[in-house]
Design an enzyme around this catalytic site. Sequence first.
Site, short mmCIF file in Angstrom:
data_model
loop_
_atom_site.label_atom_id
_atom_site.label_comp_id
_atom_site.label_asym_id
_atom_site.label_seq_id
_atom_site.Cartn_x
_atom_site.Cartn_y
_atom_site.Cartn_z
N HIS A 65 0.84 -1.20 0.00
CA HIS A 65 0.00 0.00 0.00
C HIS A 65 0.88 1.25 0.00
O HIS A 65 1.97 1.27 0.59
CB HIS A 65 -0.94 -0.01 1.21
CG HIS A 65 -2.18 -0.82 0.98
ND1 HIS A 65 -2.91 -1.37 2.01
CD2 HIS A 65 -2.82 -1.18 -0.18
CE1 HIS A 65 -3.94 -2.03 1.50
NE2 HIS A 65 -3.91 -1.93 0.19
N ASP A 67 1.00 4.11 1.42
CA ASP A 67 1.49 4.79 2.63
C ASP A 67 2.64 4.04 3.28
O ASP A 67 3.19 4.50 4.28
CB ASP A 67 0.36 5.01 3.63
CG ASP A 67 -0.32 3.72 4.08
OD1 ASP A 67 -0.56 2.85 3.22
OD2 ASP A 67 -0.61 3.59 5.28
N HIS A 68 3.04 2.91 2.68
CA HIS A 68 4.18 2.15 3.19
C HIS A 68 5.34 2.08 2.20
O HIS A 68 6.42 1.62 2.57
CB HIS A 68 3.74 0.74 3.57
CG HIS A 68 2.80 0.70 4.73
ND1 HIS A 68 3.20 0.28 5.99
CD2 HIS A 68 1.50 1.04 4.84
CE1 HIS A 68 2.16 0.36 6.82
NE2 HIS A 68 1.12 0.82 6.14
N ASP A 212 0.17 -3.77 8.41
CA ASP A 212 -1.27 -3.62 8.64
C ASP A 212 -1.92 -5.00 8.73
O ASP A 212 -1.63 -5.89 7.92
CB ASP A 212 -1.90 -2.82 7.50
CG ASP A 212 -1.43 -1.38 7.47
OD1 ASP A 212 -0.56 -1.02 8.30
OD2 ASP A 212 -1.92 -0.62 6.61
#
Length: 320
Positions: A65, A67-68, A212
């Site tokens: 993802h 944001d990573h 996550d």
Amino acid sequence: MEIQFLGTGAGSPSKSRNVSSLALKLLDERNEVWLFDAGEGTQHQILQTAIRPRKIAKVFITHLHGDHIFGLPGFLASRSNQGGTDPLTIYGPSGIEDFVKTSLKVSQSHLSYPLKFVLLQHPGVAFEDQTFKVTFDRLDHRITSFGFRIEEKPHPGELLIDKVRAAKIPSGPVYAALKAGETVTLPDGRIFDGHDFIGPAQPGRTVAIFGDTRMCNRALPLAAGADVLVHESTFGPDESQLAKQYYHATNVQAAALAKRAGVGRLLLNHISARYLSPGVAMLEKTARQIFPNTHVVKDFEEINIPFRSEQSEPAVTVKS
């Protein structure tokens, strides 16, 4: 061994929290830093710390993802522009190599150091040498997301110098041989087994760093007995249904896992921008009702992880 958090927010950056990234600082142990995830702006966050990009030897990506991972190509290019020449290895899910190589190709970025990829598929060992072992398993998220278990191997015991002197063994190179566990023969004919003069081995430290995830059984063995567990806390105590729906975890679910796994300390990150200071305090308070040694981390916070023989309560010291 220290953890420094470079980004502790969930999904998108906020004024107080950048997106996901943390540095495991192993300067005393290996003269290296290992990066876990690299959300957008990670290199900007590094500029606010004492971390030198050339010291970062490994990057572990939990999942793909944005944001990573959106900060990874920029960090790699800047590491090169700053004169980095030491090799760097990236560990992550299938697709990370395509993402990085495409970004570098399209931007015509050329690295001054060798870049290696280790694509993680079947759960097992990602890396192992004489001092550390990193294992991984798949967690439960919308896409493939990994949890990592970083285990430091035991340190050899110290030479029991008083016992050596009591045996009237003359000082010199023989001391090094004894400490190495070798059998030595002295000029006077006496024979000594080095193992008889070595104290007990010092247990290494263990850190579990999760991407996550919502609650799943595979998390337990990854976290079991760890000195520190880094776990997401996207949702609050009354939002378990939302957490399940969006493949994330609540603070109290993470606390329950920490308690069940018998970890030393729980560090909560991946904090939603919905939680301002009062909300963060609530997340910490309600998690502590289940697992008292819980702390909600913030950007740039450093967590020192001492050897267990050096620990007093709390198990981990917190610096900010």
